[in-house]
Design an enzyme around this catalytic site. Structure first.
Site: not given
Ligand code: AGP
Length: 604
Positions: A2, A27, A75, A99-100, A480, A484, A487, A503, A599
């Site tokens: 937030c 944000r 958020w 916030n938090g 992953e 990365k 990309e 193999h 995105k």
């Protein structure tokens, strides 16, 4: 993540607050609001969606005399993105923004409700303003009431509070969520949760430390530390470049988000882990009743998180688990049983293929769950239950902190299910909880390691391809790491089970074939090591990532000696993220906005 703003002075308070919130839009948020106290009266406005909606609501609101004001972009973490849940939250005669996450909000809320307090929102934040007003009755000043309130909160917070009885004061407190205060040449006071809203207003700012709290008036900034000792504000010069401020000084949002993983994983754990058990407020106790199998379905990085989860569910919860790539699942006429929990994983909550599989599962009458980073997204609205990852907005197209929080959630969920199915002893659950709580430290970026990766990345700018290899749960991590790299460097890379290299793929082995080998010491080390030695014997160029020195490697990235493979998983995750970042930087690519990618892939 937030955003918070505050202002005390006689300029255009509304404009300062709204402009400040605009600077925090990057944000990510799903609702916003302001509250202004001038001439002894409060005016407050809230709106769901973009700030334009809030601007429209406030267009006739004039603020051109002395006022105190606070503002917030939300958020969602507790409660849907609605106007009622938007901040600021109102008590009888006070407003608060936060916030938090207040970890003990449930017990505070119950006590307040037992005292007859009515709550309007589903948020944890609202308990702050009601607790403050309860304490106003018990103390001799608003500051004492605020001080008492802060001492009663557990969790992470950055708070601004204004109250009618102190119409020339803003109260603040900071613990675990960033906040700063600045002054301008007229001694007006400006608050924000990051630099950018203050740029252009203030030249000197004070970044609060954890535990700081206090108040500002026309004349003063009064700060107390966590020992309740008054301290002098420490002013520093404010950054002047807004974009670098949004990146908090990092070169790219992706880099910032890798460094943020420690904090956001701590947020992901907040309120869901205590000393003895895992808790998910989001799930009814009987949610897993009748469930004998779990099917996970996702795309891209989220698919890798799902694959990682499958090892944890079968190992901890002893429940049959399968994983699907959404675009494949959609068209293969799958067999679905009612005793299967269908779990979709999505950072955006909007990925077309994944969303369609969720619809298929619902149409087939399966119980559904979504692990998502965006509340009120299509998948969150459609699934029977949702668990938010609380990673905050992820601006880098190449996902990092979203993946880290997804795996964290799955680790917790596998233990939660193990509690329900009694497949792990209480002692083992507690051991795992201790490990979970060590993850934020495990993913803190080690500057020496980052420097080392920066240096060795120059050797990996060409070649005819990369293999990322690992065993067990390090196989999805290898996938992953390869994704990365593909990309953002546009170099070809494959993730592969290290036991599979012989193999076929080993035919590619030569000095121009780069192998990034994940060699955790706590899981099948010797097995993986022998696979890597087979490659090294055929002159493949090896970059070993391991706590144990590996003399046959051409490059070696030393990781820490952890007591658990899961902590090794998270530390090696950071290493492969940084490796792809530094290779991409050297190649001069747009790290945050790689070519051909979006995105959120909302088309098939
Ligand atoms: C990850 O780095 C990619 N940006 C991409 O694979 C992404 O994970 C995939 O498109 C799924 O997105 P989602 O998590 O928003 O559903």
């Amino acid at each position: 993540m937030c955003g918070i703003v505050g202002y005390l002075g006689d300029k255009n308070t509304k404009k300062i607050l709204l402009d400040g919130l605009k600077e925090l839009e990057y944000r990510g948020y799903d609702s916003a609001g302001i509250a202004v106290l001038q001439d002894g009266d409060f005016q407050s406005y809230k709106a769901v969606g973009k700030l334009l909606n809030l601007e429209e609501k406030t267009k006739d609101f004039i603020t051109e005399k002395f006022a105190v004001g606070i503002g917030h972009t939300r958020w969602a973490t507790h409660g849907k993105p609605t106007e009622l849940n938007a901040h600021p939250h109102l008590g009888e005669s006070s407003y608060v923004v936060h916030n938090g996450i207040i970890e003990n909000y449930a017990e505070l809320k119950k006590e307040l409700q037992d005292d007859g307090v009515t709550f309007l929102s589903q948020t944890d934040t609202e308990v702050i303003v009601h607790q403050f007003e309860k304490n106003l009755q018990l103390t001799s000043s608003a500051f004492e009431a605020f001080e008492k309130t802060i001492s009663e909160l557990e969790g992470a917070y950055a708070i601004l509070l204004v109250t009618k009885g102190e119409s020339e004061t803003i109260f603040f407190a900071k613990h675990g969520s960033p906040m700063l205060v600045g002054i301008d040449t007229q001694n007006d006071k400006y608050f924000a949760s990051s630099d950018t809203p203050l740029i252009g207003h203030c030249s000197d700012v004070n970044y609060f430390d954890d535990g700081d709290y206090g108040y500002v008036t026309k004349e003063h900034i009064v700060v107390f530390d966590k020992e309740k000792q008054q301290k002098e504000p420490q002013f520093t010069k404010l950054a002047t470049n807004k974009l670098s401020a949004q990146k908090d000084g990092y070169r790219f949002f992706m880099e910032k988000e890798i460094y943020e993983q420690s904090d956001v994983i701590a947020d992901t754990l907040l309120g869901r882990v205590n000393d003895t058990e895992i808790l998910f407020d989001e799930l009814e106790d009987e949610f897993f009743n009748g469930i004998e199998e779990i099917k996970l379905c996702a795309c891209g990085t989220s698919y890798h998180a799902a694959l990682s989860a499958s090892y944890l569910f079968e190992r901890h919860s002893k429940i049959k688990t399968s994983v699907e790539i959404a675009s494949e699942f959609r068209y293969r006429e799958p067999i679905m049983h009612q005793d299967t929990l269908f779990v979709v994983i999505s950072q955006s909550g909007e990925t077309a293929d994944t969303l369609e599989t969720l619809k298929m599962a619902k149409n087939a009458g399966l119980k559904t769950l979504v692990i998502c980073n965006v509340d009120n997204s299509s998948m969150v609205r459609l699934a029977d239950a949702s668990i938010l990852t609380r990673a905050g907005v992820e601006k880098g197209v190449a996902s990092t902190k979203a993946f880290a929080t997804q795996v964290s959630i799955f680790w917790m969920l596998s233990l939660y299910l193990a509690q329900l199915r009694e497949t792990l002893s209480r002692e083992m659950i507690q051991e795992q909880i201790t490990l979970l709580r060590a993850v934020p430290a495990a993913v803190k970026v080690d500057d020496t390691t980052h420097e080392r990766i920066k240096r060795l990345s120059k050797r990996y700018l060409h070649g005819h391809g990369f293999f990322f290899i690992g065993r067990d749960i390090f196989f999805p991590l290898a996938l992953e790491g390869a994704l990365k790299l593909k990309e953002i460097s546009y170099l070809h890379a494959e993730g592969y089970p290290s036991g599979e290299m012989k193999h076929g793929p080993i035919a590619l082995a030569d000095p121009e074939l780069f192998t990034i080998a994940l060699l955790p010491q706590n899981l099948l080390y010797e097995k993986t090591k022998s696979n890597v030695e087979e490659l090294s014997a055929r002159d493949s160029t090896i970059c070993a990532i391991s706590p144990i020195t590996f003399d046959k490697a051409d490059d070696f990235i030393q990781t820490k000696h952890h007591t658990s493979y899961m902590l090794e998983f998270f530390e090696m995750m950071v290493v492969v993220q940084l490796l792809s970042l530094e290779i991409s930087v050297r190649l001069g690519n747009d790290v945050d906005m790689p070519r051909n990618l979006a995105k959120s892939v909302t088309v098939e």
